[in-house]
Structure formats: structure tokens, C-alpha cells
Design a protein around this motif. Sequence first.
Motif, mmCIF file in Angstrom:
data_model
loop_
_atom_site.group_PDB
_atom_site.id
_atom_site.type_symbol
_atom_site.label_atom_id
_atom_site.label_comp_id
_atom_site.label_asym_id
_atom_site.label_seq_id
_atom_site.Cartn_x
_atom_site.Cartn_y
_atom_site.Cartn_z
ATOM 1 N N ASN A 66 61.310 -32.327 19.810
ATOM 2 C CA ASN A 66 62.169 -33.504 19.674
ATOM 3 C C ASN A 66 61.452 -34.687 19.041
ATOM 4 O O ASN A 66 62.100 -35.575 18.487
ATOM 5 N N SER A 67 60.132 -34.739 19.114
ATOM 6 C CA SER A 67 59.418 -35.872 18.527
ATOM 7 C C SER A 67 59.162 -35.676 17.034
ATOM 8 O O SER A 67 58.668 -36.580 16.381
ATOM 9 N N ASP A 68 59.509 -34.512 16.513
ATOM 10 C CA ASP A 68 59.382 -34.270 15.081
ATOM 11 C C ASP A 68 60.514 -35.003 14.372
ATOM 12 O O ASP A 68 61.683 -34.749 14.618
ATOM 13 N N SER A 69 60.157 -35.952 13.492
ATOM 14 C CA SER A 69 61.182 -36.784 12.852
ATOM 15 C C SER A 69 61.750 -36.162 11.575
ATOM 16 O O SER A 69 62.659 -36.728 10.987
ATOM 17 N N SER A 70 61.238 -35.021 11.163
ATOM 18 C CA SER A 70 61.787 -34.403 9.955
ATOM 19 C C SER A 70 63.188 -33.874 10.247
ATOM 20 O O SER A 70 63.589 -33.699 11.390
ATOM 21 N N SER A 71 63.921 -33.601 9.211
ATOM 22 C CA SER A 71 65.321 -33.200 9.375
ATOM 23 C C SER A 71 65.455 -31.798 9.968
ATOM 24 O O SER A 71 66.451 -31.484 10.598
ATOM 25 N N ARG A 72 64.455 -30.969 9.817
ATOM 26 C CA ARG A 72 64.575 -29.593 10.304
ATOM 27 C C ARG A 72 64.162 -29.439 11.766
ATOM 28 O O ARG A 72 64.494 -28.456 12.393
ATOM 29 N N ARG A 73 63.414 -30.385 12.333
ATOM 30 C CA ARG A 73 62.987 -30.381 13.736
ATOM 31 C C ARG A 73 62.424 -29.033 14.157
ATOM 32 O O ARG A 73 62.926 -28.366 15.048
ATOM 33 N N SER A 74 61.381 -28.642 13.506
ATOM 34 C CA SER A 74 60.763 -27.361 13.835
ATOM 35 C C SER A 74 59.782 -27.525 14.989
ATOM 36 O O SER A 74 59.266 -28.607 15.256
ATOM 37 N N ILE A 75 59.536 -26.435 15.666
ATOM 38 C CA ILE A 75 58.575 -26.432 16.768
ATOM 39 C C ILE A 75 57.206 -26.088 16.193
ATOM 40 O O ILE A 75 57.059 -25.072 15.509
ATOM 41 N N PRO A 76 56.200 -26.927 16.457
ATOM 42 C CA PRO A 76 54.855 -26.600 15.970
ATOM 43 C C PRO A 76 54.359 -25.287 16.591
ATOM 44 O O PRO A 76 54.776 -24.887 17.678
ATOM 45 N N THR A 77 53.462 -24.633 15.895
ATOM 46 C CA THR A 77 52.955 -23.333 16.340
ATOM 47 C C THR A 77 52.290 -23.425 17.708
ATOM 48 O O THR A 77 52.498 -22.567 18.567
ATOM 49 N N LYS A 78 51.500 -24.473 17.925
ATOM 50 C CA LYS A 78 50.829 -24.628 19.218
ATOM 51 C C LYS A 78 51.842 -24.817 20.340
ATOM 52 O O LYS A 78 51.657 -24.315 21.449
ATOM 53 N N ALA A 79 52.923 -25.539 20.050
ATOM 54 C CA ALA A 79 53.966 -25.735 21.060
ATOM 55 C C ALA A 79 54.686 -24.425 21.351
ATOM 56 O O ALA A 79 55.030 -24.145 22.502
ATOM 57 N N MET A 80 54.896 -23.617 20.333
ATOM 58 C CA MET A 80 55.550 -22.321 20.541
ATOM 59 C C MET A 80 54.678 -21.402 21.386
ATOM 60 O O MET A 80 55.167 -20.724 22.294
ATOM 61 N N ILE A 81 53.378 -21.400 21.127
ATOM 62 C CA ILE A 81 52.459 -20.586 21.931
ATOM 63 C C ILE A 81 52.428 -21.106 23.364
ATOM 64 O O ILE A 81 52.449 -20.327 24.314
#
Length: 138
Positions: A66-81
Motif C-alpha cells: 500500500n505504500s507503493d505510490s506507483s499506479s501498479r502497486r506491486s508487492i516488493p520481492t522481500k515483502a512477498m517472501i
Amino acid sequence: MSSIYKKQKNPLVSSEKYAVCSLICGIISVFLSLLYLPVSLLIGGNYPAGLICGAGGIVLALMARNSDSSSRRSIPTKAMIGFLLSCFSILLTFFFFSQLIQFYDLLRDPVKGPQINQFLYQLQQRMMEQLQVNTPVH
């Protein structure tokens, strides 16, 4: 001049911080989940620290998204792990909890209960002997 004093937040940095915290929570929660069964048997209480830390890891992974301000709001790899490790630790804690319930039910059995108690008593005696042998005398 006032623009010098304004703090500029980089949303990518904030997202990355949450992702790293989620990864750390995930690793710690797996470790605590693996210790759940032995600690519950030795202390006698149920302290699901792996479950609590795993829930924190999931929340932090969602905050990283949610803190990703880009339009695609992807989950960073470290967060996914961190998210996956946290989910695994929650499942592991529930598995060990179910095993603990089965163990206590088995102790109530009139035939197997005394056998298990005798085995645990012998194991405890061996551990105490090992501790006495390995402790230095002052």
C-alpha cells in the motif's frame, strides 16, 4: 529557502522498509513456530509467538504494497517472501498446536498414558544427568 527544510519522502524507500521488516518478521516467526512445541511441553503454557509475529509479517507485507505510490502497486520481492514465510509460520504453529492437543489426549489413555509418562521421566532424568556432568564446579 523554505524548500531546503522540507523533508522529501521517497515512497519507494518507505515501501522497501516495510518489505524488509516483513521479511525479518517472517524469518523470526518461522523460528518461533519451530520452538512452539518444545517450549509448550517444557514450560507447560501455550505461547504462540510465531503466530503473533507471523500476523505482523503479513500486515507489514500489505503495508509495503500500500505504500507503493506507483499506479501498479506491486508487492516488493522481500515483502512477498516475508508474506509467504509468515503464512508458513502460522500454518506451522497451528500444526504443532494440533499435535500438542493429540499428545494431551494420548496422555489420558489408560494404557499409553503411563508409558508416555515413564518415558518422559526417564528422558528428564537423562537430561538432568547430562546437565550435572557438563556444568563446571566453582
